[in-house]
Design an enzyme around this catalytic site. Sequence first.
Site, PDB file in Angstrom:
ATOM      1  N   THR A   1       4.309   0.132  14.997  1.00  0.00           N
ATOM      2  CA  THR A   1       3.193   0.948  14.550  1.00  0.00           C
ATOM      3  C   THR A   1       3.591   2.417  14.478  1.00  0.00           C
ATOM      4  O   THR A   1       4.517   2.864  15.173  1.00  0.00           O
ATOM      5  CB  THR A   1       1.978   0.755  15.476  1.00  0.00           C
ATOM      6  OG1 THR A   1       0.858   1.422  14.903  1.00  0.00           O
ATOM      7  CG2 THR A   1       2.234   1.306  16.869  1.00  0.00           C
TER       8      THR A   1
ATOM      9  N   ASP B   1       0.837  -1.195   0.000  1.00  0.00           N
ATOM     10  CA  ASP B   1       0.000   0.000   0.000  1.00  0.00           C
ATOM     11  C   ASP B   1       0.871   1.244   0.000  1.00  0.00           C
ATOM     12  O   ASP B   1       2.098   1.162   0.035  1.00  0.00           O
ATOM     13  CB  ASP B   1      -0.981  -0.013   1.185  1.00  0.00           C
ATOM     14  CG  ASP B   1      -0.282  -0.111   2.535  1.00  0.00           C
ATOM     15  OD1 ASP B   1       0.752   0.573   2.719  1.00  0.00           O
ATOM     16  OD2 ASP B   1      -0.765  -0.849   3.415  1.00  0.00           O
TER      17      ASP B   1
ATOM     18  N   LYS C   1      -4.602   2.755  -0.930  1.00  0.00           N
ATOM     19  CA  LYS C   1      -5.821   3.562  -0.867  1.00  0.00           C
ATOM     20  C   LYS C   1      -5.436   4.995  -0.529  1.00  0.00           C
ATOM     21  O   LYS C   1      -4.487   5.233   0.214  1.00  0.00           O
ATOM     22  CB  LYS C   1      -6.773   3.021   0.201  1.00  0.00           C
ATOM     23  CG  LYS C   1      -7.149   1.559   0.033  1.00  0.00           C
ATOM     24  CD  LYS C   1      -8.039   1.112   1.165  1.00  0.00           C
ATOM     25  CE  LYS C   1      -8.393  -0.371   1.049  1.00  0.00           C
ATOM     26  NZ  LYS C   1      -7.227  -1.241   1.283  1.00  0.00           N
TER      27      LYS C   1
END
EC number: 2.1.1.107
Length: 468
Positions: free
Chosen positions: A331, A248, A270
Amino acid sequence: MQYLPIFLNIRGQQCLVVGGGTVAVRKVALLRQAGAEVKVIAPKLHEQLQEWADKGKITAQQASFSETEIKSCYLVIAATDDSSLNEQVYHLATAQGVLVNVADCPRFCDFILPSIVDRSPVIVAVSSGGASPVLARLLRARLETLIPQAYGRLGQFAARYRSRIKQRITGIRARRIFWEKVLQGSIAERIFAGQEEEAEGALEAALEGGFVPEQGEVYLVGAGPGDPDLLTFRALRLMQQADVVFHDRLVSPEVLALVRREAERIYVGKKRSWHAVRQEEINMMLVRSAREGKRVLRLKGGDPFIFGRGGEEIATLAAENIPFQVVPGITAASGCASYAGIPLTHRDHAHACIFVTGQLKEGRLSLNWQALVQPQQTIVVYMGLSGLEILCQELIAHGMPAVTPAALVQQGTTSRQRVLTGTLATLPDIVQGEDIHAPTLVIIGGVVALYPQLAWFKVPDREPLDAR
């Protein structure tokens, strides 16, 4: 070649260490790992040696060395700070035909102790022949990063089947090819993933059929926040063996460059209000590629289970009986905050931290505002750029002070990192006046006030931006 690399079986053998200091502790620990019966002799013992002796793990004698100690020993290591005593030990041992090593003195060594990468039963030894122990240690450190810890389990698995495979596949070349497919394919990956029953079932089926079928698998891998140095060893290993990668837009170019060069790259990213590929179609693309026998890498920015829709993807894989494994990544909240010098928790500022997504739906944010406005709490907002103004307005409207420090981190951990700081009242206007590029992360709370003092990561040719 100055030394012949050999491996000695010293399990149960009497081994003597002369010396009682820190060097002796290291030598004794190594001998104990190999199962030796260790005796230590020294006028004074290091506390670790004394502890082992008290627990019956070694035999220790606080005394001066004497020639009689060498008798019945399989090997001797001299590890004192007295060079003349070390030399004496060497000559006495060689006179009795006992292998001897004098620590840090190659000319008085029948054998040398290498730097070791231990994945028992797989052992890798690295030596410079005594020329540069530091170089050997550096090489070992490189190897430690390349050889998965699970290779030990893989070695044990192979040992259990070695005789059966030798009986079943009699040709040397055919057997070698069979083993190569087992040890480099999906069966090995099952072992690495802790799925030994599945690995055994696959190997039994391969033995029955006489060949190892090509079986596809999906690797769901967290690419971290952007800096390739933050990848895990496991992530890098899987990236470098994939046949196809679905990635992505949150995966940085630097990380994507580490994927196996021959792998097919398919972009499925996206953007806000624009989806290159629907999530359901991505799920089925993974399934189809795996069924073609490919090693499929699904590479996601950050961690795949934190606002990454990784759970949906593996649910589809599980329903379709496609083997998969998940590799966590650092993260964005952790990585970007660390590189910005903003601790997410702090004794004086925040006792809790909450992660939320800032994506707008029909121009609104659907969040639990009462849970967010609690004191001494840090809020981290993923995908919060487009809804930043609404976010700040709602927090103020629900009782959070307008002067609460807030920051926006752009492309954190990379050479394109920027940090904008302000307050709930001022940050939206500050960001509006800048050319900001996704991905971004918003951090809100008292910890942001620490940024000017704790910012440590300097972007080349540009200082971190504080637009307060």
